[in-house]
Design a protein around this motif. Structure first.
Motif, short mmCIF file in Angstrom:
data_model
loop_
_atom_site.label_atom_id
_atom_site.label_comp_id
_atom_site.label_asym_id
_atom_site.label_seq_id
_atom_site.Cartn_x
_atom_site.Cartn_y
_atom_site.Cartn_z
N LEU A 153 0.86 -1.19 0.00
CA LEU A 153 0.00 0.00 0.00
C LEU A 153 0.89 1.23 0.00
N PHE A 154 0.51 2.22 -0.80
CA PHE A 154 1.24 3.48 -0.76
C PHE A 154 0.30 4.54 -0.21
N MET A 155 0.78 5.22 0.86
CA MET A 155 -0.05 6.27 1.47
C MET A 155 0.61 7.61 1.34
N ASP A 156 -0.21 8.65 1.15
CA ASP A 156 0.30 10.03 1.22
C ASP A 156 -0.85 10.93 1.63
N GLY A 157 -0.57 11.90 2.47
CA GLY A 157 -1.60 12.85 2.90
C GLY A 157 -2.79 12.18 3.56
N GLY A 158 -2.58 11.04 4.22
CA GLY A 158 -3.67 10.40 4.95
C GLY A 158 -4.56 9.54 4.08
N GLU A 159 -4.19 9.34 2.82
CA GLU A 159 -5.01 8.50 1.94
C GLU A 159 -4.19 7.33 1.42
N VAL A 160 -4.87 6.24 1.12
CA VAL A 160 -4.21 5.15 0.41
C VAL A 160 -4.32 5.48 -1.07
N LEU A 161 -3.17 5.80 -1.69
CA LEU A 161 -3.21 6.24 -3.07
C LEU A 161 -3.09 5.07 -4.04
N GLU A 162 -2.36 4.04 -3.57
CA GLU A 162 -2.18 2.94 -4.50
C GLU A 162 -2.06 1.65 -3.71
N GLU A 163 -2.61 0.57 -4.30
CA GLU A 163 -2.59 -0.71 -3.63
C GLU A 163 -2.38 -1.75 -4.70
N ASN A 164 -1.30 -2.52 -4.57
CA ASN A 164 -0.97 -3.41 -5.69
C ASN A 164 -0.11 -4.56 -5.23
N SER A 165 0.06 -5.55 -6.11
CA SER A 165 1.01 -6.61 -5.81
C SER A 165 2.42 -6.01 -5.88
N PRO A 166 3.37 -6.58 -5.17
CA PRO A 166 4.72 -5.98 -5.16
C PRO A 166 5.31 -5.84 -6.57
N GLU A 167 5.10 -6.85 -7.44
CA GLU A 167 5.68 -6.78 -8.79
C GLU A 167 5.16 -5.54 -9.51
N GLU A 168 3.83 -5.41 -9.52
CA GLU A 168 3.21 -4.28 -10.20
C GLU A 168 3.64 -2.97 -9.55
N PHE A 169 3.65 -2.99 -8.21
CA PHE A 169 3.93 -1.77 -7.46
C PHE A 169 5.31 -1.22 -7.80
N PHE A 170 6.30 -2.12 -7.84
CA PHE A 170 7.67 -1.63 -8.07
C PHE A 170 7.97 -1.42 -9.55
N ASN A 171 7.40 -2.30 -10.41
CA ASN A 171 7.76 -2.21 -11.83
C ASN A 171 6.86 -1.25 -12.61
N ASN A 172 5.63 -1.10 -12.12
CA ASN A 172 4.69 -0.35 -12.93
C ASN A 172 3.78 0.50 -12.05
N PRO A 173 4.39 1.42 -11.22
CA PRO A 173 3.56 2.22 -10.32
C PRO A 173 2.60 3.10 -11.09
N GLN A 174 1.35 3.17 -10.61
CA GLN A 174 0.31 3.89 -11.35
C GLN A 174 0.27 5.37 -11.01
N HIS A 175 0.29 5.66 -9.72
CA HIS A 175 0.10 7.03 -9.30
C HIS A 175 1.39 7.83 -9.42
N GLU A 176 1.29 9.08 -9.82
CA GLU A 176 2.52 9.84 -10.03
C GLU A 176 3.30 10.06 -8.74
N ARG A 177 2.54 10.18 -7.60
CA ARG A 177 3.26 10.36 -6.34
C ARG A 177 3.97 9.08 -5.92
N THR A 178 3.42 7.94 -6.27
CA THR A 178 4.12 6.68 -6.02
C THR A 178 5.42 6.65 -6.81
N GLN A 179 5.31 7.07 -8.07
CA GLN A 179 6.51 7.06 -8.92
C GLN A 179 7.58 7.96 -8.33
N LEU A 180 7.14 9.15 -7.89
CA LEU A 180 8.09 10.10 -7.31
C LEU A 180 8.74 9.50 -6.05
N PHE A 181 7.89 8.92 -5.18
CA PHE A 181 8.38 8.33 -3.93
C PHE A 181 9.39 7.22 -4.20
N LEU A 182 9.02 6.33 -5.15
CA LEU A 182 9.91 5.21 -5.44
C LEU A 182 11.23 5.71 -6.02
#
Lengths: 255, 348
Positions: A221-250
């Motif tokens: 799960l990726f959280m920012d500003g008190g919200e769950v912004l993205e929720e995914n399997s680890p493969e998808e999460f690391f290889n293909n993050p959807q949300h732009e803030r997830t991409q920035l964080f990673l």
């Protein structure tokens, strides 16, 4: 061997259910509309920048923090102001803290037997056997009669994990378990957590240890500003993050 | 610089640099001026015989004032031929205190020993059972009274103070405000006025015919007073315990009482050993204020002795003797607190 292959099949009944949950500190809206279901045996890693509410979220699950709206149901019991229910849930859900929080005035063994003896009413002898079993498991049995202050940070955190396990919890919450450790001690703690995962423990882990997330998590799960912004399997999460803030964080933490 | 031998030690500690050398010489000169006359007065030229005849002639200390009146100073108006009873009670009390010093002895049997000891002490002082002649409590005085007021005052005040401190941190407004009001009210009033109220004002509110023992009333006043101070010290200790300790205890499912008893108080009370002992020591000395309600504690019996024309001029000797008794008690308390701190240190 990969931990995920070794696991038993997860059973489908949810052990933690969070529905439309909100929390405020005064006017500050820390958690916004959280929905999360954790099944038995499931392992979830929660990450996000500091101040994103991830620690607060897992602290709500055993009522170290109170939520103001929505529902949290743990092991079939809804969290309300009823103290008896809160204490019941706390005995079923173990928690490991960033700063270990061992009891400095008690020996390692006493730290471990305290919960079983006073909360579970286990006879002292039996509690000590359970404690020694889990101390073996975290590979620290020879330190049983020392005080926490005489142990290194990594050792203390392993003791803290064993202390939670002695209560035979149905689920474990980890609040940044490795972030207060010196780098060379991170691995010994992660190894213990991985072996716990292999035994099929339900785990909610707030952590930035991406290697750990990749190898044992079912979901990230990726959280920012008190919200769950993205929720995914680890493969998808690391290889293909959807949300732009997830991409920035990673991109920031993987450098 | 050499550190070996007496010369070496003196060089390192007394004469390193001209300023320290000058100070050393100055102090040595002052000691030379003051110590020999003191020894002459206290030991060489002093008279010890209870008759006190040499006192008027001699130039030294007249310890006779103590030796002649020792029984009155120590036991007050307690019937003369029964004074072995308070003496035995004091001996039992001191023996129990000494035995209790060692934490390895803190077992159930010690608790029973105290119960039996307390009963025996009460029996010895009061009598009226098993053929012991009854002695009214208005005849009690001297050292037994001082020890009675302080030992029970302090042991009762400590738990009361802890409860008040916990109450002050309570989230229940009634309990919290009660504790705050109590602590601030008691701390805002001198002990003397509390004692005075307990002895003069309090009986006015009692129904006619009901009389509460004067010693008991003074005892309660001392407990209430000391507890308020202990409470504030303990509150400081509670605030010194890391918030994570509460959370860890909560997350194990311990309830409030278990958390406090097993986790928080052992740590909080350890932090506040030094200030608590300060309060206990000053409370111990403050028990001498009971003179104002006409209880004959150790200090008052001494004063009474000195009002006898025969001994009027020798107050210094008598007060030095009483001061020594107080000092020995206080010294043991502070020594014991240091020992506890050392034993309870677990390195975190």
């Amino acid at each position: 061997m990969n931990a995920k292959q070794a696991e038993k099949t997860t059973d489908d009944s949810p052990i933690i259910t969070i529905e439309n949950m909100h929390k405020w500190y005064g006017d500050f809206h820390v958690l916004k509309n959280i929905n999360l279901t954790v099944k038995k045996g499931e392992r979830i890693v929660i990450c996000g920048p500091s101040g994103s509410g991830k620690s607060t979220l897992i602290r709500c699950i055993n009522r170290l923090e109170e939520h103001q709206r929505g529902k949290i149901i743990v092991d079939g019991i809804e969290l309300t102001n009823d103290l008896k229910n809160i204490e019941k849930i706390r005995t079923e859900v173990g928690m490991v803290f960033q700063h270990f929080n061992l009891f400095p005035h008690l020996t390692i063994l006493e730290n471990l037997t305290l919960g079983p003896i006073w909360v579970r009413k286990t006879p002292k002898k039996e509690a000590e056997e359970i404690a020694m079993y889990y101390l073996e498991k975290v590979r620290i049995a020879e330190q049983a009669h020392k005080f926490p202050g005489q142990l290194s940070g990594g050792q203390q955190q392993r003791v803290a994990i064993a202390r939670s396990l002695c209560m035979k919890p149905n689920a474990m919450l980890f609040d940044e378990p490795t972030s207060a450790l010196d780098p060379e001690m991170v691995k010994e703690v992660l190894d213990v957590m991985i072996s716990l995962a292999q035994d099929g423990m339900t785990m909610l882990v707030v952590s930035h240890e991406m290697g750990f997330a990749k190898s044992v998590a079912h979901r990230v799960l990726f959280m920012d500003g008190g919200e769950v912004l993205e929720e995914n399997s680890p493969e998808e999460f690391f290889n293909n993050p959807q949300h732009e803030r997830t991409q920035l964080f990673l991109s920031q933490i993987l450098d | 610089m050499t550190n070996i031998g007496i010369i070496g030690w003196m060089k390192a500690n007394l004469f390193n640099g001209w300023f320290n050398s000058a100070l050393t010489l100055l102090v040595a000169y002052l000691l030379w001026l003051s110590v020999p006359p003191l020894v002459d007065w206290a030991l060489v030229n002093s008279s010890w015989l209870p008759s006190g005849e040499q006192c008027t002639a001699g130039e030294g200390a007249c310890w006779s004032v103590v030796t002649a009146n020792i029984r009155f100073i120590l036991f007050g108006f307690y019937p003369h031929d029964l004074q072995w009873r308070p003496l035995l009670a004091v001996v039992i009390l001191i023996a129990l205190l000494f035995y209790s010093q060692n934490r390895n002895h803190w077992r159930k049997s010690l608790f029973y020993a105290w119960m039996v000891g307390l009963f025996t002490m009460g029996l010895l002082l009061k009598g009226g059972l098993f053929g012991f002649a009854s002695v009214e409590s208005n005849l009690w005085g001297g050292l037994p009274l001082t020890l009675l007021l302080s030992v029970f005052g302090l042991t009762a005040a400590y738990p009361v103070g802890v409860i008040l401190a916990l109450g002050r941190q309570s989230e229940m407004p009634i309990i919290k405000s009660f504790c705050v009001v109590y602590i601030e009210l008691i701390r805002g009033v001198p002990l003397i006025s509390l004692l005075f109220m307990s002895s003069v004002v309090f009986p006015l509110f009692l129904p006619e015919g009901l009389v509460i023992n004067k010693i008991l009333r003074a005892q309660v006043a001392i407990i209430l007073f000391t507890a308020a101070y202990i409470a504030e010290v303990v509150r400081g200790g509670l605030q010194g315990v890391n918030k994570g300790q509460y959370e860890a205890a909560d997350s194990l499912g311990l309830n409030y009482l278990q958390t406090m008893r097993l986790i928080i108080l052992p740590q909080a009370l350890k932090i506040v050993i030094p200030p608590s002992v300060s309060i206990l020591i000053s409370a111990f000395k403050d028990t001498s204020l009971v003179v104002i309600i006409a209880l004959y504690d150790l200090l008052k019996t001494t004063q009474t002795t000195l009002s006898d024309p025969k001994w009027m001029g020798y107050s210094a000797e008598a007060y030095i003797f009483v001061a020594l008794i107080y000092f020995v008690c206080c010294f043991f308390m502070s020594n014991y607190s240091r020992r506890l701190e050392r034993e309870l240190d677990t390195g975190l």
